[in-house]
Design a protein around this motif. Structure first.
Motif, mmCIF file in Angstrom:
data_model
loop_
_atom_site.group_PDB
_atom_site.id
_atom_site.type_symbol
_atom_site.label_atom_id
_atom_site.label_comp_id
_atom_site.label_asym_id
_atom_site.label_seq_id
_atom_site.Cartn_x
_atom_site.Cartn_y
_atom_site.Cartn_z
ATOM 1 N N LYS A 4 11.826 8.461 6.487
ATOM 2 C CA LYS A 4 11.257 8.482 7.834
ATOM 3 C C LYS A 4 11.378 7.088 8.440
ATOM 4 O O LYS A 4 11.232 6.092 7.738
ATOM 5 N N ALA A 5 11.610 7.041 9.731
ATOM 6 C CA ALA A 5 11.660 5.780 10.456
ATOM 7 C C ALA A 5 11.004 5.961 11.813
ATOM 8 O O ALA A 5 11.068 7.046 12.404
ATOM 9 N N SER A 6 10.373 4.902 12.293
ATOM 10 C CA SER A 6 9.730 4.958 13.597
ATOM 11 C C SER A 6 9.666 3.560 14.202
ATOM 12 O O SER A 6 9.855 2.558 13.523
ATOM 13 N N HIS A 39 6.390 5.908 -0.359
ATOM 14 C CA HIS A 39 7.136 4.999 -1.226
ATOM 15 C C HIS A 39 8.034 4.121 -0.353
ATOM 16 O O HIS A 39 8.415 4.516 0.743
ATOM 17 N N ASN A 40 8.393 2.958 -0.856
ATOM 18 C CA ASN A 40 9.359 2.089 -0.168
ATOM 19 C C ASN A 40 9.033 1.924 1.317
ATOM 20 O O ASN A 40 9.901 2.066 2.175
ATOM 21 N N TYR A 41 7.788 1.588 1.602
ATOM 22 C CA TYR A 41 7.326 1.446 2.977
ATOM 23 C C TYR A 41 7.579 0.006 3.422
ATOM 24 O O TYR A 41 7.086 -0.932 2.810
ATOM 25 N N SER A 42 8.359 -0.160 4.483
ATOM 26 C CA SER A 42 8.648 -1.479 5.045
ATOM 27 C C SER A 42 8.456 -1.440 6.549
ATOM 28 O O SER A 42 8.710 -0.418 7.185
ATOM 29 N N ARG A 51 8.632 -5.035 19.185
ATOM 30 C CA ARG A 51 8.862 -3.735 18.542
ATOM 31 C C ARG A 51 8.825 -3.883 17.026
ATOM 32 O O ARG A 51 9.351 -4.851 16.478
ATOM 33 N N LEU A 52 8.203 -2.918 16.404
ATOM 34 C CA LEU A 52 8.158 -2.844 14.951
ATOM 35 C C LEU A 52 9.013 -1.657 14.522
ATOM 36 O O LEU A 52 8.912 -0.572 15.098
ATOM 37 N N PRO A 92 -1.406 4.166 16.232
ATOM 38 C CA PRO A 92 -0.401 3.362 16.925
ATOM 39 C C PRO A 92 0.554 4.244 17.722
ATOM 40 O O PRO A 92 0.924 5.333 17.271
ATOM 41 N N VAL A 93 0.921 3.785 18.907
ATOM 42 C CA VAL A 93 1.984 4.463 19.638
ATOM 43 C C VAL A 93 3.214 4.369 18.747
ATOM 44 O O VAL A 93 3.576 3.291 18.286
ATOM 45 N N SER A 94 3.816 5.499 18.476
ATOM 46 C CA SER A 94 4.917 5.548 17.518
ATOM 47 C C SER A 94 6.000 6.498 18.019
ATOM 48 O O SER A 94 5.704 7.598 18.462
#
Length: 104
Positions: A4-6, A39-42, A51-52, A92-94
């Motif tokens: 997943k990505a955001s 898992h593997n959260y960055s 922006r994140l 968070p706005v995502s």
């Protein structure tokens, strides 16, 4: 594993505070994230825009969705609200991103 990505948004005057809070992430938050299959959260910061970019791998969509309902997640959102762009429920706005390429 589900990737997943955001995109989220931190206030431009809060970069250091955002990093500090994550450097000192609450142990109970880490426990809950792992309990919900993370898992593997960055998280990466674009300093020009605030922006994140968040990336994580999860085990199950339904299990992951339940994370938002936990007391610790609600507490974390409230803690982060002053330094991020947030929704009325403090989340968070995502913007979820669709994967278009992956190299194993």
């Amino acid at each position: 594993m589900i990737r997943k990505a955001s995109i989220m948004f931190v206030n431009k005057d809060s970069y250091e505070e955002y990093k500090r809070r994550h450097d000192e992430i609450w142990p109970e938050m880490v426990t809950e994230l792992k309990a919900h299959g993370a898992h593997n959260y960055s998280i990466f910061l674009d300093k020009e825009t605030g922006r994140l970019f968040a990336y994580l791998e999860i085990e199950d969509e339904k299990l992951w969705e339940q994370m938002a309902e936990t007391e610790i997640c609600q507490k974390w959102w409230k803690y982060m609200k002053p330094i991020m762009k947030t929704n009325p429920d403090n989340s968070p706005v995502s913007i979820n991103l669709d994967e278009v390429f992956h190299l194993e």
